[in-house]
Enzyme design. Structure first.
Site, PDB file in Angstrom:
ATOM      1  N   GLU A   1       1.711   0.231  -4.889  1.00 47.16           N
ATOM      2  CA  GLU A   1       1.197   1.498  -5.385  1.00 47.16           C
ATOM      3  C   GLU A   1       2.354   2.489  -5.424  1.00 47.16           C
ATOM      4  OE1 GLU A   1      -3.277   2.314  -4.007  1.00 47.16           O
ATOM      5  OE2 GLU A   1      -1.891   2.185  -2.344  1.00 47.16           O
TER       6      GLU A   1
ATOM      7  N   ASP B   1       0.847  -1.186   0.000  1.00 47.84           N
ATOM      8  CA  ASP B   1       0.000   0.000   0.000  1.00 47.84           C
ATOM      9  C   ASP B   1       0.891   1.247   0.000  1.00 47.84           C
ATOM     10  OD1 ASP B   1      -2.792   1.042   0.409  1.00 47.84           O
ATOM     11  OD2 ASP B   1      -1.818   1.941   2.157  1.00 47.84           O
TER      12      ASP B   1
END
Ligand code: CA
Length: 650
Positions: free
Chosen positions: A376, A347
């Site tokens: 990400e 994340d």
């Protein structure tokens, strides 16, 4: 005993005399207290348990032993100062079944905290639990899955444990639980395949779970999980599973055993498991165990002394610091080894530093080089310099780490920040080059078709994930609820993901055009917004079949999964196509039972277009939209929004 937000250095970051004058924020602190041992946490044996805590700024430390997770009565054992800022205690008893915390004196304040290295925790993760990990292995618990061939062979399916089974018609017994994911032979009330059987039938290779490590009580209180819902991007204990997914959140072994059973159930079907990991921030930077034990060390700060907040979640973990990096790396290795995890999705990876991600990649390679690492890679404002961020801009230094391709996502369906913006599939203009770059796996294909990736395994192509509107909702919001063409747009979007180079990624329910009733950010919406609606799935079995066929197409043709940028430049040729249309051939790529040449075309407008097919042989339809495509001699006619894949047969 929460640390106050108004921080006075000498009180809250400890007495500098304790650390020989070194500030917790200084680089020298990292050098002076770089503990390299692998025994942080509790080391259990029936004869004795050994404890080691890293807390250089503490002047006194006590181990607090509890007979259960909630009693106030503790037995305190003084810990003795040891090497490199660590503290040690050994208890020559069988402590199995006991719980513990640490009490540290920082300046004049005593803080109590759960052990950050805890592998087992009690209810709501407030205390660490002592158990024999070997006893949590399910029956028949085997070794790792065999190595996966190539990252670009992966078709990832992103799923929330609870969403899979929480719908009343799911047919699953252990609804919302780890055990519910593993249930086999499940039929929904409508008689269709449901639960894991449904997912496995699609042909995906990896299931990526939204957070399954222990997340905060404020998000979901493990005592009353039915009262709230959360995606779980609120880390509390990084090395223990979330209790609300366990049959008994009060039993520290249950969540561990049942998560392993879930992994085992997937492995038994040939499905691999990716964990969504959230090391970039914690639920509460002031109340987290890290801050109670070593205030100031684990987070990045602004010059005014407030917490840096690149995550927009109140804090930002300082991954570049020695003991933080060590913590993250060891946490990843622990999940990979103990739970046989097959991949990790980071994340907000762009907030972590390049060095930490490189070390994770190389240490995972020692276990199995085919463990997937994706993340990400948004390049966001944060407390480390541009060149240190593990983002798309620094992809060159992050080989074999996949990054989500938001450029392709936005090109396909339009920006989710501008709801009225059309994407390629619903008539958007000037998006052809971006689509070509995505189709080429974001690599440097040529001067005008290039993106951030060096190699295709750095590109995760997708059009929908847990964030923002589902694809269906986005198309509906942009095009109006009565738009008859929504199905065609949606199908084209999924088709583009499945025929592009790189790693393919789907959101659970995308195969039946999942809707969240236009809830854009459902992170804490209740089950009826988030669950997989098995009634909708039953109504849309034709769409499910479409997705199955797409995945089969991808998996049976190596040409969609070219291994390198060089192969892509050699075999992928963009063909002449009118505006609103992108066409390419995959030429001369032998391998498997693949055709010698493939022709792929995406048409995102309602008009009729005629495309001249390259003279490579006799073209025949391999995958076309019924009623919208016609192949005649060396011409292909597409009438309306559609995708077609043709092959040369000779
Ligand atoms: Ca929890």
């Amino acid at each position: 005993m929460a640390v106050q937000k108004e921080l006075d250095f000498s009180i809250h970051y400890g007495d500098p005399a304790v650390t020989g004058g070194l500030s917790v924020f200084s680089p020298e602190f990292d050098r002076a207290f770089a503990y390299t041992g692998n025994d942080l946490g509790v080391t259990y044996a029936s004869s004795a348990s050994a404890f080691r805590l890293w807390a250089p700024t503490a002047s006194e430390v006590a181990l607090a032993l509890y007979t259960d997770a909630e009693t106030d009565e503790a037995r305190f054992i003084a810990m003795r100062r040891s090497t490199m800022g660590t503290w040690q205690a050994e208890v020559a008893e069988d402590l199995k079944g006991m719980f513990y915390t640490y009490r540290v004196k920082i300046g004049d304040t005593w803080n109590e905290a759960c052990d950050p290295y805890a592998k087992a925790v009690g209810i709501n993760g407030d205390r660490a639990a002592i158990l024999n990990l070997a006893e949590t292995d399910p029956e028949g618990w085997n070794d790792r899955m065999p190595p996966f061939r190539s990252p670009v062979d992966a078709v990832i399916y992103e799923l929330h444990v609870r969403d899979l089974s929480s719908h009343p018609h799911s047919g699953v017994v252990n609804r919302g639980k780890f055990l519910g994911v593993g249930e086999a032979g499940i039929r929904s009330t409508n008689g269709i395949l449901s639960g894991l059987d449904h997912v496995a039938s699609l042909g995906v290779t990896h299931i990526q779970f939204l957070p399954i490590f222990d997340y905060s009580t404020e998000s979901v209180d493990e005592r009353f999980p039915e009262q709230s819902y959360n995606w779980g991007y609120d880390p509390k204990n990084y090395n223990a599973p979330e209790g609300s997914y366990a049959s008994d959140p009060f039993d520290p072994a249950a969540r561990i055993r049942e998560m392993k059973q879930m992994v085992q159930a997937l492995h038994d079907r040939g499905l691999r498991v990716i964990m969504d990991v959230v090391y970039n921030h914690v639920y509460d930077g002031y109340r987290i165990h890290f801050t109670k034990l070593v205030p100031g060390y684990y987070f990045r700060y602004r010059e005014d002394g407030t917490l840096s907040d690149g995550a927009f979640c109140g804090n930002e973990v300082a991954s570049e610091r020695f003991m933080v990096r060590k913590y993250i790396v060891e946490s990843i290795l622990y999940w990979a080894r103990e739970y046989r995890i097959d991949g990790f999705r980071f994340d907000l990876m762009g907030l972590l530093d390049v060095g930490t991600m490189q070390e994770i990649r190389s240490r995972l390679d020692e276990i199995d080089p085919s463990i997937l690492v994706i993340g990400e890679g948004w390049h966001m404002d944060c407390g480390i310099p541009d060149e240190m961020r593990a983002s798309q801009r620094n992809a060159d230094r992050l080989p074999r780490i996949g990054q989500f391709n938001d450029h392709m996502r936005n090109a396909i369906k339009g920006s989710h920040y501008h709801h009225i913006e059309h994407g390629f599939v619903d008539g958007g203009i000037h998006l052809e080059q971006e689509v070509r770059a995505g189709a080429a796996g974001a690599v440097r294909y040529r001067e005008d078709v290039r993106s951030y990736a060096t190699e295709p395994d750095q590109c995760v192509n997708y059009v929908e994930c847990h964030d923002n509107y589902t694809l269906w909702d986005k198309l509906e919001v942009t095009n109006g609820y009565e738009e008859e063409e929504l199905d065609a747009m949606h199908r084209l979007a999924s088709g583009m993901v499945m025929t592009s180079q790189g790693i393919a990624f789907l959101h659970a329910g995308q195969e039946f055009m999942r809707t969240k009733n236009h809830v854009e950010n459902s992170y804490r919406s209740l089950d009826p917004i988030n669950w997989l609606d098995w009634d909708r799935c039953a109504e849309r079995q034709a769409d499910v079949e479409y997705m199955r066929t797409l995945i089969t197409l991808r998996r049976s043709h190596p040409a969609f999964r070219l291994r390198s940028a060089k192969e892509i430049r050699n075999h992928l040729h963009f063909e002449e196509a009118p505006d609103g249309t992108v066409a390419f051939t995959l030429r001369e790529h032998a391998g498997g039972d693949s055709s010698r040449h493939l022709y792929v075309v995406y048409h995102g407008r309602k008009d009729k277009v005629e495309l001249k097919l390259p003279a490579l042989g006799t073209w025949e339809p391999l995958f076309v939209t019924d009623g919208r495509s016609t192949v005649l001699d060396n011409k292909l006619v597409l009438d309306g929004i559609a995708m077609a894949v043709l092959e040369v047969v000779d």
